[in-house]
Design a protein around this motif. Structure first.
Motif, PDB file in Angstrom:
ATOM      1  N   LEU A   1       0.829  -1.204   0.000  1.00 34.21           N
ATOM      2  CA  LEU A   1       0.000   0.000   0.000  1.00 34.21           C
ATOM      3  C   LEU A   1       0.866   1.256   0.000  1.00 34.21           C
ATOM      4  N   GLY A   2       2.036   1.179   0.649  1.00 37.93           N
ATOM      5  CA  GLY A   2       2.963   2.302   0.622  1.00 37.93           C
ATOM      6  C   GLY A   2       3.496   2.554  -0.775  1.00 37.93           C
ATOM      7  N   VAL A   3       3.817   1.466  -1.495  1.00 33.43           N
ATOM      8  CA  VAL A   3       4.283   1.598  -2.881  1.00 33.43           C
ATOM      9  C   VAL A   3       3.201   2.251  -3.738  1.00 33.43           C
ATOM     10  N   ALA A   4       1.969   1.765  -3.591  1.00 38.40           N
ATOM     11  CA  ALA A   4       0.865   2.320  -4.372  1.00 38.40           C
ATOM     12  C   ALA A   4       0.601   3.769  -3.993  1.00 38.40           C
ATOM     13  N   ALA A   5       0.666   4.076  -2.689  1.00 36.65           N
ATOM     14  CA  ALA A   5       0.442   5.446  -2.245  1.00 36.65           C
ATOM     15  C   ALA A   5       1.491   6.379  -2.825  1.00 36.65           C
ATOM     16  N   MET A   6       2.753   5.912  -2.874  1.00 35.20           N
ATOM     17  CA  MET A   6       3.804   6.727  -3.465  1.00 35.20           C
ATOM     18  C   MET A   6       3.482   7.037  -4.925  1.00 35.20           C
ATOM     19  N   HIS A   7       3.049   6.003  -5.655  1.00 35.15           N
ATOM     20  CA  HIS A   7       2.755   6.185  -7.076  1.00 35.15           C
ATOM     21  C   HIS A   7       1.635   7.205  -7.280  1.00 35.15           C
ATOM     22  N   TYR A   8       0.529   7.024  -6.594  1.00 36.28           N
ATOM     23  CA  TYR A   8      -0.627   7.878  -6.855  1.00 36.28           C
ATOM     24  C   TYR A   8      -0.461   9.271  -6.252  1.00 36.28           C
ATOM     25  N   LEU A   9       0.313   9.393  -5.176  1.00 32.69           N
ATOM     26  CA  LEU A   9       0.631  10.723  -4.672  1.00 32.69           C
ATOM     27  C   LEU A   9       1.570  11.434  -5.642  1.00 32.69           C
ATOM     28  N   GLY A  10       2.510  10.669  -6.209  1.00 34.96           N
ATOM     29  CA  GLY A  10       3.378  11.231  -7.233  1.00 34.96           C
ATOM     30  C   GLY A  10       2.586  11.691  -8.447  1.00 34.96           C
ATOM     31  N   MET A  11       1.559  10.924  -8.823  1.00 36.33           N
ATOM     32  CA  MET A  11       0.704  11.331  -9.937  1.00 36.33           C
ATOM     33  C   MET A  11      -0.076  12.594  -9.583  1.00 36.33           C
TER      34      MET A  11
ATOM     35  N   SER B   1      -3.203  -2.794 -10.085  1.00 36.85           N
ATOM     36  CA  SER B   1      -1.864  -2.263  -9.798  1.00 36.85           C
ATOM     37  C   SER B   1      -1.553  -2.354  -8.310  1.00 36.85           C
ATOM     38  N   ILE B   2      -2.555  -2.097  -7.473  1.00 41.67           N
ATOM     39  CA  ILE B   2      -2.354  -2.202  -6.022  1.00 41.67           C
ATOM     40  C   ILE B   2      -2.088  -3.656  -5.635  1.00 41.67           C
ATOM     41  N   GLY B   3      -2.813  -4.575  -6.274  1.00 37.96           N
ATOM     42  CA  GLY B   3      -2.580  -5.996  -6.020  1.00 37.96           C
ATOM     43  C   GLY B   3      -1.165  -6.405  -6.381  1.00 37.96           C
TER      44      GLY B   3
ATOM     45  N   THR C   1       1.467  -0.859 -15.115  1.00 38.75           N
ATOM     46  CA  THR C   1       0.063  -1.281 -15.022  1.00 38.75           C
ATOM     47  C   THR C   1      -0.797  -0.124 -14.540  1.00 38.75           C
ATOM     48  N   ALA C   2      -0.310   0.581 -13.503  1.00 40.36           N
ATOM     49  CA  ALA C   2      -1.049   1.734 -12.990  1.00 40.36           C
ATOM     50  C   ALA C   2      -1.221   2.800 -14.068  1.00 40.36           C
ATOM     51  N   MET C   3      -0.193   2.992 -14.904  1.00 46.17           N
ATOM     52  CA  MET C   3      -0.284   4.010 -15.944  1.00 46.17           C
ATOM     53  C   MET C   3      -1.263   3.624 -17.038  1.00 46.17           C
TER      54      MET C   3
END
Length: 275
Positions: free
Chosen positions: A129-139, A158-160, A199-201
């Motif tokens: 969740l920290g990795v995902a939070a970093m990505h979406y906060l960066g976005m 992507s979170i999975g 994947t998130a992108m």
């Protein structure tokens, strides 16, 4: 696919504007951060509980910084046609803090609770969740005369992937001892972390605000400079620190069948790590 779809506002987006240059650079940094983080965590687990905190912190710093740097290197290849993309520095570096902090919670949890199923799963979920939070906060730090929309299903996927990658990383940190095995684990982790990003992108669609003025922020080039100079130098510092640790030499000798102290007059008892 989200990276190449055109919205009603007529804005196609592309995540590979410079071809394979940005994905390869991002993957290398992801591998470096993972390798250093795994190594620091393994080093911590070889010590008494009271002596682990420093190495666990270095591991958190390495993995979090590696993920952050990977993200923004990859984002250098992201473009939306006829739109100038800028970045808010406060949110940009807040995402770094989130990555290090949340990854640290997962690493410290496993570092002190041991390789139990509960610790690995909870640590993996928190770290992922920290990795995902970093990505979406960066976005969220992106500034443009438009808005970003996400495909919820792909976001969840992507979170999975992030949770799976983080759980695998923690498992390797608890299980891997040999240097070559740790490198192999880091290569796999690099694929997983980069895969999570791209994947998130795929979930991204950009819509232009008709007649909207350009918002304040910092240009991509200006953002890239501190990303490369700051976090990358930090990763290199951690790498230098790890390489000078006696555990590296000791593990290398074990891996190649040489007993520690052989040829140097040292009388050390050698017992191999568990695999």
């Amino acid at each position: 696919m989200g990276m190449m779809m055109q919205s009603a506002a007529g804005v196609p987006v592309d995540g590979f504007s410079y071809g394979l240059i940005t994905p390869i650079a991002a993957y290398v940094v992801a591998c470096l951060g993972s390798a250093l983080g795994l190594r620091c965590t393994a080093r911590a687990l070889s010590l008494k509980r009271s002596e682990r905190a420093g190495w666990l912190f270095l591991g958190s710093l390495a993995i979090g910084t590696g993920i952050f740097t990977m993200h923004f290197l990859a984002m250098m290849g992201f473009t939306a046609r006829n739109i100038e993309i800028q970045y808010d520095l406060l949110l940009t570096f807040a995402s770094l803090g989130v990555a290090v902090l949340v990854v640290g919670v997962g690493i410290f949890l496993v570092g002190y609770k041991g390789r139990t199923t509960a610790a690995l799963l909870s640590g993996g979920v928190i770290t992922g969740l920290g990795v995902a939070a970093m990505h979406y906060l960066g976005m969220a730090s992106m500034r443009m005369p438009g808005s970003i929309e996400y495909d919820v299903k792909i976001v969840l996927l992507s979170i999975g992937i992030a949770v799976f990658a983080a759980t695998a990383a923690l498992w390797f940190a608890m299980s891997v001892r040999l240097v070559s095995a740790a490198i192999g684990a880091a290569l796999i982790m690099g694929v997983a972390v980069s895969g999570m990003h791209y994947t998130a992108m795929e979930a991204v669609a950009v819509h232009v605000h008709s007649g909207a003025a350009q918002q304040g922020g910092t240009s991509a080039i200006s953002t890239l400079t501190p990303i490369l100079i700051g976090p990358v130098l930090l990763l290199l510092f951690v790498g230098l620190f790890v390489s000078l640790d006696p555990m590296m030499e000791r593990d290398g000798k074990r891996e190649w069948g040489t007993r520690p102290g052989e040829g140097s007059g040292e009388k050390l008892e050698w017992t191999p790590f568990e695999r």
